[in-house]
Design a protein around this motif. Structure first.
Motif, PDB file in Angstrom:
ATOM      1  N   ASP A   3      -9.100  -6.866   9.236  1.00  0.00           N
ATOM      2  CA  ASP A   3      -7.715  -7.298   9.098  1.00  0.00           C
ATOM      3  C   ASP A   3      -7.574  -8.032   7.770  1.00  0.00           C
ATOM      4  O   ASP A   3      -7.965  -9.193   7.662  1.00  0.00           O
ATOM      5  CB  ASP A   3      -7.333  -8.206  10.269  1.00  0.00           C
ATOM      6  CG  ASP A   3      -5.880  -8.635  10.206  1.00  0.00           C
ATOM      7  OD1 ASP A   3      -5.070  -7.919   9.602  1.00  0.00           O
ATOM      8  OD2 ASP A   3      -5.580  -9.697  10.770  1.00  0.00           O
ATOM      9  N   PHE A   4      -7.049  -7.347   6.766  1.00  0.00           N
ATOM     10  CA  PHE A   4      -6.868  -7.959   5.455  1.00  0.00           C
ATOM     11  C   PHE A   4      -5.475  -8.570   5.375  1.00  0.00           C
ATOM     12  O   PHE A   4      -4.490  -7.924   5.692  1.00  0.00           O
ATOM     13  CB  PHE A   4      -7.011  -6.936   4.338  1.00  0.00           C
ATOM     14  CG  PHE A   4      -8.374  -6.318   4.232  1.00  0.00           C
ATOM     15  CD1 PHE A   4      -9.498  -7.108   4.050  1.00  0.00           C
ATOM     16  CD2 PHE A   4      -8.534  -4.955   4.299  1.00  0.00           C
ATOM     17  CE1 PHE A   4     -10.755  -6.539   3.941  1.00  0.00           C
ATOM     18  CE2 PHE A   4      -9.785  -4.375   4.191  1.00  0.00           C
ATOM     19  CZ  PHE A   4     -10.901  -5.171   4.010  1.00  0.00           C
ATOM     20  N   GLN A   5      -5.419  -9.814   4.950  1.00  0.00           N
ATOM     21  CA  GLN A   5      -4.135 -10.459   4.743  1.00  0.00           C
ATOM     22  C   GLN A   5      -3.861 -10.509   3.252  1.00  0.00           C
ATOM     23  O   GLN A   5      -4.727 -10.887   2.468  1.00  0.00           O
ATOM     24  CB  GLN A   5      -4.136 -11.861   5.317  1.00  0.00           C
ATOM     25  CG  GLN A   5      -4.144 -11.883   6.813  1.00  0.00           C
ATOM     26  CD  GLN A   5      -3.840 -13.267   7.346  1.00  0.00           C
ATOM     27  OE1 GLN A   5      -3.624 -14.205   6.604  1.00  0.00           O
ATOM     28  NE2 GLN A   5      -3.825 -13.380   8.652  1.00  0.00           N
ATOM     29  N   ASN A  34     -14.999  -3.311   0.585  1.00  0.00           N
ATOM     30  CA  ASN A  34     -15.497  -3.527   1.950  1.00  0.00           C
ATOM     31  C   ASN A  34     -14.967  -4.821   2.557  1.00  0.00           C
ATOM     32  O   ASN A  34     -14.971  -4.980   3.772  1.00  0.00           O
ATOM     33  CB  ASN A  34     -17.023  -3.566   1.976  1.00  0.00           C
ATOM     34  CG  ASN A  34     -17.625  -2.203   1.771  1.00  0.00           C
ATOM     35  OD1 ASN A  34     -17.095  -1.209   2.258  1.00  0.00           O
ATOM     36  ND2 ASN A  34     -18.713  -2.146   1.031  1.00  0.00           N
ATOM     37  N   ASN A  35     -14.523  -5.733   1.695  1.00  0.00           N
ATOM     38  CA  ASN A  35     -14.171  -7.068   2.195  1.00  0.00           C
ATOM     39  C   ASN A  35     -12.801  -7.575   1.768  1.00  0.00           C
ATOM     40  O   ASN A  35     -12.464  -8.713   2.088  1.00  0.00           O
ATOM     41  CB  ASN A  35     -15.237  -8.071   1.746  1.00  0.00           C
ATOM     42  CG  ASN A  35     -16.577  -7.759   2.351  1.00  0.00           C
ATOM     43  OD1 ASN A  35     -16.695  -7.619   3.564  1.00  0.00           O
ATOM     44  ND2 ASN A  35     -17.582  -7.616   1.513  1.00  0.00           N
ATOM     45  N   GLU A  36     -12.036  -6.767   1.061  1.00  0.00           N
ATOM     46  CA  GLU A  36     -10.715  -7.250   0.645  1.00  0.00           C
ATOM     47  C   GLU A  36      -9.718  -6.109   0.520  1.00  0.00           C
ATOM     48  O   GLU A  36     -10.083  -4.954   0.398  1.00  0.00           O
ATOM     49  CB  GLU A  36     -10.804  -8.040  -0.659  1.00  0.00           C
ATOM     50  CG  GLU A  36     -11.302  -7.253  -1.835  1.00  0.00           C
ATOM     51  CD  GLU A  36     -11.524  -8.115  -3.072  1.00  0.00           C
ATOM     52  OE1 GLU A  36     -11.219  -9.314  -3.060  1.00  0.00           O
ATOM     53  OE2 GLU A  36     -12.007  -7.572  -4.059  1.00  0.00           O
ATOM     54  N   CYS A  37      -8.487  -6.488   0.557  1.00  0.00           N
ATOM     55  CA  CYS A  37      -7.371  -5.560   0.449  1.00  0.00           C
ATOM     56  C   CYS A  37      -7.357  -4.933  -0.956  1.00  0.00           C
ATOM     57  O   CYS A  37      -7.593  -5.631  -1.940  1.00  0.00           O
ATOM     58  CB  CYS A  37      -6.084  -6.338   0.710  1.00  0.00           C
ATOM     59  SG  CYS A  37      -4.615  -5.344   0.770  1.00  0.00           S
ATOM     60  N   HIS A  63      -5.580  -0.942  -6.503  1.00  0.00           N
ATOM     61  CA  HIS A  63      -6.760  -0.116  -6.771  1.00  0.00           C
ATOM     62  C   HIS A  63      -6.381   1.353  -6.644  1.00  0.00           C
ATOM     63  O   HIS A  63      -5.598   1.728  -5.760  1.00  0.00           O
ATOM     64  CB  HIS A  63      -7.867  -0.478  -5.779  1.00  0.00           C
ATOM     65  CG  HIS A  63      -9.180   0.120  -6.120  1.00  0.00           C
ATOM     66  ND1 HIS A  63      -9.490   1.429  -5.850  1.00  0.00           N
ATOM     67  CD2 HIS A  63     -10.279  -0.413  -6.719  1.00  0.00           C
ATOM     68  CE1 HIS A  63     -10.719   1.686  -6.253  1.00  0.00           C
ATOM     69  NE2 HIS A  63     -11.214   0.572  -6.786  1.00  0.00           N
ATOM     70  N   HIS A  64      -6.928   2.181  -7.496  1.00  0.00           N
ATOM     71  CA  HIS A  64      -6.567   3.601  -7.494  1.00  0.00           C
ATOM     72  C   HIS A  64      -6.916   4.309  -6.192  1.00  0.00           C
ATOM     73  O   HIS A  64      -6.335   5.359  -5.879  1.00  0.00           O
ATOM     74  CB  HIS A  64      -7.227   4.321  -8.675  1.00  0.00           C
ATOM     75  CG  HIS A  64      -8.714   4.420  -8.569  1.00  0.00           C
ATOM     76  ND1 HIS A  64      -9.330   5.482  -7.965  1.00  0.00           N
ATOM     77  CD2 HIS A  64      -9.696   3.584  -8.971  1.00  0.00           C
ATOM     78  CE1 HIS A  64     -10.634   5.299  -8.008  1.00  0.00           C
ATOM     79  NE2 HIS A  64     -10.885   4.149  -8.610  1.00  0.00           N
ATOM     80  N   ILE A  65      -7.806   3.751  -5.407  1.00  0.00           N
ATOM     81  CA  ILE A  65      -8.148   4.379  -4.120  1.00  0.00           C
ATOM     82  C   ILE A  65      -6.981   4.280  -3.126  1.00  0.00           C
ATOM     83  O   ILE A  65      -6.872   5.074  -2.204  1.00  0.00           O
ATOM     84  CB  ILE A  65      -9.431   3.756  -3.525  1.00  0.00           C
ATOM     85  CG1 ILE A  65     -10.056   4.702  -2.511  1.00  0.00           C
ATOM     86  CG2 ILE A  65      -9.153   2.401  -2.898  1.00  0.00           C
ATOM     87  CD1 ILE A  65     -11.458   4.330  -2.103  1.00  0.00           C
TER      88      ILE A  65
END
Length: 84
Positions: A3-5, A34-37, A63-65
């Motif tokens: 759950d990224f805020q 893996n660990n951030e939005c 991010h381009h992804i």
């Protein structure tokens, strides 16, 4: 699933040069997907004490992804509609 805020920090800078430095940091940021939005949003404020003036800037780096060029026009239209 994680759950990224989305956090939107307010960063106060003293002049355009410092704003440019902060924006450079944002553009060159290396994401830990893996660990951030995969989107970073920051709100900047430049206070000019001499002119008793304040300018505001919004930075959105994705991010381009998570984003492609095809989506850009849609995103900008939605952002403009929200702003208006």
């Amino acid at each position: 699933d994680k759950d990224f805020q989305l956090k939107i920090p307010k960063i106060i800078v003293s002049d355009q040069l410092k704003l440019d430095l902060e924006l450079s940091k944002m553009v060159n940021y290396i994401y830990d997907l893996n660990n951030e939005c995969p989107i970073r949003v920051s709100f900047y404020e430049i206070k000019n004490e001499e002119k008793n003036d304040v300018e505001y800037y919004l930075s959105i780096v994705i991010h381009h992804i998570a984003f492609d060029a095809w989506s850009l026009d849609i995103f900008l239209r939605e952002l403009q509609a929200y702003y208006n």
